[in-house]
Scaffold this active site. Structure first.
Site, short mmCIF file in Angstrom:
data_model
loop_
_atom_site.label_atom_id
_atom_site.label_comp_id
_atom_site.label_asym_id
_atom_site.label_seq_id
_atom_site.Cartn_x
_atom_site.Cartn_y
_atom_site.Cartn_z
N ASN A 166 -3.54 -46.78 10.06
CA ASN A 166 -2.42 -47.33 10.21
C ASN A 166 -1.44 -46.58 9.11
O ASN A 166 -1.11 -46.88 8.18
CB ASN A 166 -2.00 -48.84 9.98
CG ASN A 166 -2.80 -49.71 11.01
OD1 ASN A 166 -2.36 -49.67 12.09
ND2 ASN A 166 -4.02 -50.13 10.55
N GLU A 167 -0.67 -45.45 9.71
CA GLU A 167 -0.03 -44.50 9.17
C GLU A 167 1.38 -44.75 8.66
O GLU A 167 1.86 -45.99 9.15
CB GLU A 167 0.01 -43.08 9.55
CG GLU A 167 -1.20 -42.63 10.21
CD GLU A 167 -2.00 -41.92 8.96
OE1 GLU A 167 -1.75 -42.41 7.84
OE2 GLU A 167 -2.85 -40.94 9.41
N SER A 168 1.99 -44.16 7.74
CA SER A 168 3.43 -44.65 7.52
C SER A 168 4.24 -45.06 8.57
O SER A 168 4.04 -44.21 9.57
CB SER A 168 3.92 -43.54 6.46
OG SER A 168 3.30 -43.27 5.54
#
Ligand code: F6R
Length: 644
Positions: A166-168
């Site tokens: 879950n990236e930025s």
């Protein structure tokens, strides 16, 4: 809670922290504590005849944890029969038996060594068709829900604050899904895939919602490289830009950290802002330099009000008898005496306030360089001065550095030799056959295939030649160049072997042979699993073992930082200034490493070339000294002394 006693042991109050944090001396002890908590949960569930649902992570962080779980199974009979696990993520697309798949990772590090039932572990499937992914992800979540949710979720943290993949920008209620990987994540992964262009662009990840629903979450982070993002997640506001910060809203989440990863937390970095402390010399220096830099004032311009308004009035009262000037001058003098143009000591001079001893005037110096270019990149100016000031300088190249040579570079050299042999009619020799074999291998090499021994040799030779060339440029004769080829490094892959007796012995032999008055070593602690750390540990161990020998009484160890960062200004004990011409000389020395120019295999997140990084960093150090009110130099190389 299991950790409470150790928690107290870290000392300072946690007023600034919005997530529970536990700091351990190192990642090995920390991993064991987490394994202990998992073991107790598994046993508790066993007693209640219930499954234990674990959320598992991959990456470098949980390796020690999995090793300890395997040990608990093998040596202490911990059974995993009631464990049902769900891994966070998998690259997409990904063959399960590929060297870089998380399926393979989990099997090799954990599942193959414990008694978990094969039907009880789940890892997102990297082979699905795109159309099938969404359905598959919903079912992955349904399985977790049917079991009553995750009992304990293990997490690592990405440099950008990602949890799972879950990236930025990920939302707090995000579901399990296919995601595009951030550039910074791909760069971190590219070392495993041998290049950014070969690194996957997408992955399947458990969403943040399911992570937040876990009954307990343990996030682990090791090494200085994680310290900024740990601080942002724990002390700053909750933001989608730092997904780990969502854990501030979880009521049973904890960050387990080693000292380096925790080092930027307020209670460790600036404890005087948290509570009354016992001021040591180290802390005074750190606080005063930090104060001057944050107020953008030279040290000698700090006023009483600056101290009082920034949580340091007790320091002023205790040490300055109420006057800023007394503290200012103490720190100014200390910093000034770190600067010297004589890294090997200035002969026949009073050395009371100099970083190095004057005698003996001609010292034997041993520079350890983890890779073949660290000596010139990180301390090239000092290297040259030591030679020019008449010291007997030796260099110990600790590893061959062969995996950092690109295939096309090796191909060029192998083709050269093959063409040469053919031209001069000597291509029927054994040596020629070796090069032909290497050439054929390189031409047909598959993505992420481990190099053949011949190719590794060629790559190692390329780097040897470059290191020798730098030494000759400085003026060092061949007999003072030592290629150690420590065996821990020679795996042909990123994954290194643990340090062994052989590594220690080679290191001890070289130290004993030279009997140095000075050892320079790369004190790079940013990456707890990296080659630099292994190389440093080998030196530490060798020095400890040799410590009782008489020659060691005269041996001082100086630590320089590797290519990636510099010592903090308050830690520096010796700073070697450089003028503009010396900077250019150093640049030319770095240029000798042609295989490491123009885009390297392990570029990292920083796209600058090594010479640019070195110059920027040495200038930054000089600028800091300037800003603090000391002399203005073009560049400076910095060292910290290790007192063994
Ligand atoms: C791995 C994962 C990632 C990693 C993170 C840190 O399953 O989900 O979030 O935990 O990228 O990686 P390391 O531990 O290699 O620093």
């Amino acid at each position: 809670m299991l950790y409470s006693t150790i928690d107290k042991a870290t000392g300072f109050e946690k007023r600034f922290e919005k997530i529970g944090t536990i700091v351990y001396e190192n990642s090995i002890i920390a991993s064991k504590a987490i394994a202990q908590e998992i073991a107790e949960l598994i046993k508790e569930k066993q007693e209640q005849d219930l499954p234990c649902v674990l959320g598992l992570a991959t990456g470098s962080s949980p390796k020690g944890l999995y090793a300890e779980l395997v040990r608990l199974h093998k040596e202490e009979g911990l059974s995993f029969k009631n464990v049902i696990s769900f891994n966070l993520d998998e690259y997409y697309p990904m063959e399960p038996d590929s060297v870089n798949s998380y399926v393979r990772f989990m099997k090799e590090l954990l599942f193959n060594h414990i008694d978990i039932l094969p039907e009880n572990y789940h890892i997102p499937d990297g082979l699905l068709t795109k159309q099938a992914i969404s359905d598959y992800c919903s079912k992955y979540e349904e399985k977790i829900e049917a079991l009553g949710g995750i009992d304990l979720q293990i997490l690592g943290i990405g440099g950008n604050g990602h949890i799972g993949f879950n990236e930025s920008g990920s939302l707090q209620n995000s579901k399990t899904r296919l995601v595009a990987l951030d550039h910074i994540t791909r760069v971190a992964a590219s070392k495993d895939f041998l290049g950014l262009d070969k690194t996957p662009r997408t992955a399947i990840t458990l969403g943040i919602k399911k992570i937040m629903e876990a009954k307990r979450v343990i996030l682990m982070a090791w090494g200085e490289g994680k310290s900024n993002i740990v601080k942002a997640s724990v002390e700053e506001s909750v933001t989608t830009q730092v997904p780990a910060s969502f854990l501030q809203e979880h009521d049973n989440a904890i960050f387990v950290l080693d000292k380096a990863a925790a080092s930027k937390l307020t209670r460790l970095n600036t404890p005087w802002l948290v509570e009354k402390i016992d001021w040591t010399d180290r802390l005074i220096r750190k606080a005063v330099l930090g104060l001057a830099l944050s107020l953008n004032k030279p040290i000698l311009m700090l006023r009483d009000a600056d101290y009082i308004e920034n949580g340091m009035s007790d320091l002023l009262a205790d040490f300055g008898y109420g006057h800023a000037y007394d503290i200012n001058i103490k720190i100014f003098n200390e910093l000034q005496s770190t600067i010297t143009g004589w890294p090997g000591g200035k002969p026949n001079e009073d050395d009371k306030n100099r970083p190095e001893r004057a005698a003996p005037a001609r010292k034997r110096v041993l520079i350890f360089s983890p890779h073949p270019d660290d000596d010139i990149i990180s301390m090239g100016g000092t290297f040259k001065r030591l030679y020019e000031q008449g010291h007997e300088v030796h260099v110990g190249y600790q590893t061959s550095g062969n995996i950092a040579v690109a295939d096309d570079e090796a191909l060029r050299f192998a083709s050269f030799v093959c063409d040469y042999n053919e031209k001069f009619g000597i291509d029927n020799t054994n040596a020629s056959a070796i090069f032909k074999k290497a050439l054929a291998f390189l031409k047909n090499k598959r993505t992420s295939e481990v190099d053949s021994p011949e190719v590794r040799q060629i790559k190692g030779l390329i780097r040897k030649g470059e290191a020798r060339s730098t030494c000759h440029y400085i003026g060092i004769p061949d007999e003072q160049i030592h290629f150690m080829e420590l065996p821990f490094y020679e795996t042909g892959t990123i994954e290194k072997k643990p340090l062994g007796e052989h590594d220690f012995q080679i290191t001890m032999d070289l130290i004993e042979k030279i009997k140095p008055h000075q050892i320079y070593a790369a004190g790079d602690l940013a990456d707890p699993h990296g080659t630099h750390k292994h190389c440093l540990d080998a030196i530490f161990e060798a020095v400890r073992r040799l410590k009782s020998k008489p020659f060691m009484e005269d041996c001082w160890v100086w630590l320089y930082r590797g290519a990636w960062q510099e010592w903090n200004i308050d830690e520096i004990e010796m700073a070697i200034p450089m003028g503009p011409d010396q900077v250019l000389e150093k640049r030319k020395g770095i240029f000798k490493h042609q295989s490491q120019k123009d885009g390297v295999v392990f570029q990292g997140a920083d796209s600058r070339e090594f010479w640019q990084r070195a110059e920027d960093r040495n200038k930054e150090t000089a600028d800091l000294y300037d800003q603090l009110g000391l002399s203005h130099y073009a560049a400076m190389e910095a060292f910290v002394r290790w007192r063994f």
